[in-house]
Design a protein around this motif. Sequence first.
Motif, short mmCIF file in Angstrom:
data_model
loop_
_atom_site.label_atom_id
_atom_site.label_comp_id
_atom_site.label_asym_id
_atom_site.label_seq_id
_atom_site.Cartn_x
_atom_site.Cartn_y
_atom_site.Cartn_z
N VAL A 208 5.05 -2.33 -12.30
CA VAL A 208 4.03 -2.14 -11.22
C VAL A 208 3.78 -0.69 -10.92
CG1 VAL A 208 2.89 -2.15 -8.93
CG2 VAL A 208 3.93 -4.30 -10.27
N GLY A 209 5.04 -0.02 -10.87
CA GLY A 209 5.27 1.53 -10.69
C GLY A 209 4.64 2.16 -11.96
N GLN A 210 4.84 1.74 -13.26
CA GLN A 210 4.37 2.44 -14.53
C GLN A 210 2.95 2.35 -14.40
OE1 GLN A 210 6.38 4.06 -16.67
NE2 GLN A 210 4.60 4.73 -17.89
N LEU A 211 2.28 1.04 -14.09
CA LEU A 211 1.00 0.90 -14.11
C LEU A 211 0.23 1.85 -13.19
CD1 LEU A 211 -1.75 -0.64 -14.57
CD2 LEU A 211 -0.98 -2.34 -12.83
N HIS A 212 0.87 2.13 -11.99
CA HIS A 212 0.19 3.04 -11.08
C HIS A 212 0.32 4.45 -11.61
CE1 HIS A 212 -1.06 4.02 -7.21
NE2 HIS A 212 0.05 5.17 -6.86
N GLU A 213 1.31 4.98 -12.31
CA GLU A 213 1.27 6.16 -12.93
C GLU A 213 0.49 6.41 -14.16
OE1 GLU A 213 3.18 8.95 -12.34
OE2 GLU A 213 4.22 7.78 -10.57
N VAL A 214 -0.04 5.15 -14.65
CA VAL A 214 -1.05 5.41 -15.81
C VAL A 214 -2.50 5.30 -15.06
CG1 VAL A 214 -2.08 4.15 -17.70
CG2 VAL A 214 0.25 3.81 -17.36
N THR A 215 -2.60 4.69 -13.96
CA THR A 215 -3.88 5.01 -13.34
C THR A 215 -3.96 6.45 -12.87
OG1 THR A 215 -3.00 4.25 -10.97
CG2 THR A 215 -4.09 2.63 -12.57
N ASP A 216 -3.06 6.98 -12.29
CA ASP A 216 -3.01 8.36 -11.99
C ASP A 216 -3.61 9.03 -13.25
OD1 ASP A 216 -2.27 8.06 -9.35
OD2 ASP A 216 -0.24 8.46 -9.53
N LEU A 217 -3.05 8.85 -14.47
CA LEU A 217 -3.36 9.69 -15.52
C LEU A 217 -4.91 9.50 -16.02
CD1 LEU A 217 -0.35 9.04 -17.99
CD2 LEU A 217 -1.12 11.21 -16.87
N LEU A 218 -5.22 8.10 -15.48
CA LEU A 218 -6.74 7.85 -15.79
C LEU A 218 -7.88 8.69 -14.95
CD1 LEU A 218 -6.66 4.03 -16.78
CD2 LEU A 218 -7.70 6.16 -18.14
N GLN A 219 -7.33 9.13 -13.78
CA GLN A 219 -8.09 9.94 -13.07
C GLN A 219 -8.53 11.35 -13.59
OE1 GLN A 219 -9.15 8.81 -10.02
NE2 GLN A 219 -8.08 7.17 -9.64
#
Length: 491
Positions: A208-219
């Motif tokens: 879940v933490g890695q997923l959250h980091e990827v959504t930050d990158l998608l911003q």
Amino acid sequence: MGGTGDSVGNADKRPNEQLTSWFVRSGWSKGELARQVNRRARQMGANHISTDTSRVRRWLDGEQPREPIPRILSELFSERFGAVVAIGDLGLRTAHQSPSLSGVDLPWTAPQTVELIGEFSRSDLMLARRGFLGTSLALAAGPTLIEPMQRWLVPAPAAPTAAQEPQIQGRRGSRLSGPELELLEATTVMFRKWDAQCGGGLRRKAVVGQLHEVTDLLQEPHPDATARRLFKIAAELAELAGWMSYDVGLQPTAQKYFVLALHAAKEAGDKPLGSYILSGMSRQMIHLGRPEDALELIHLAQYGSRDCATARTQAMLYAMEARAYANMGQPSKTKRAVRMAEDTFVDADESAEQEPDWIRFFSEAELNGENSHSYRDLAYVAGRSPTYASLAHPVMGRAVELFGRDKEHQRSYALNLIGMATVHLLQREPEQSTVLVGEALDIAKKVRSERVNTRLRKTVATALRDFGEVAEVHDLTDRLAVQLPETAEAV
């Protein structure tokens, strides 16, 4: 309203008889309930909540508390009574929730997909310690679930012009290099291996933490190809978070991640991955006793990926179709889907090196495991039919044999050992069943999977009910109580 800001006014306030009834039956005092609400609020980071006995009295008199208190009360009473006590059961209403925390009918647009995944994963990381997030969600089923998922097939709108283009699809240079993207993809593969080896309970929050980091990158702005690649990574991580949540028993949380994963897969333009995500949702519906919903989801997956899925993926979908038909009690359709899975698997690439990593798990062992469980399920639906149990026996035996050689998929090995044990019970062979359950118990102590634990307990309970006079069954019951006590899973 007082200084705590935890209630809203009510011009037509009437005593809340529903909340009063639950409160009286709980045996709590007003002060004890207030202390529990404050403690739970602090655990979830809502430090502004400061409830006292007078506030509890006003709730009983009909005052409506603000969020998150209705959900906290729902959680506290659910734990007290050992059953789900919904917010509505307490005579309370919730404030409007953001789409990430309610429902599955979400907008199919890239910016909102990123926003929703980011918000939901952040909430999960903050609140998962007490299971609060899962109990604040409701499972969708029937048309409420199927109709929004059908929009997966609706073509995406035309690409925006440069002036209209949202930031996440900007065409300017990306700060992400090719090697960095490859590292993100490799990390997802590693998480998937950990899940297969150790179960969903050990690394769920890391995913879940890695997923959250990827959504930050998608911003951030990225070329289209990079954005699609990031969406694919997000889809795989969200699917894995859903799968791990399902494995540890957080069913509403699992469903939400599956839905968000499907949205991300659509943005990535990856239909086979979308079909795989839908198969996970289908498996969950079978687990929850809704095979008709499971079949709808599988047919949607098959239709959406019919022209692009590999033979291995198609075989997996046929096997899940068979599971749905079996649980609906339709033998002829079950057998047909089993044959289609077997015939299609023949065309699968033997090495699986050309396949996406997410489908490589579907080996000959997995094929036999799914098909044997379809026959086993038919046996139960048909009133413990010995005919279908005899069909399941050799296929399940082959699955156990193959998984026994596989050190990477220990959870699957345990589940198929338990499956074989249930077949022996259907065939009235309790002694053989206890041997297999004992082997599965040894594995269960090493993996963190509530599915494995639940199936072990259910199988032993069935053996005790049907063959309580057998000494081996009594011995196994005692061993289970000592070696696998019923404790909460860490998620």
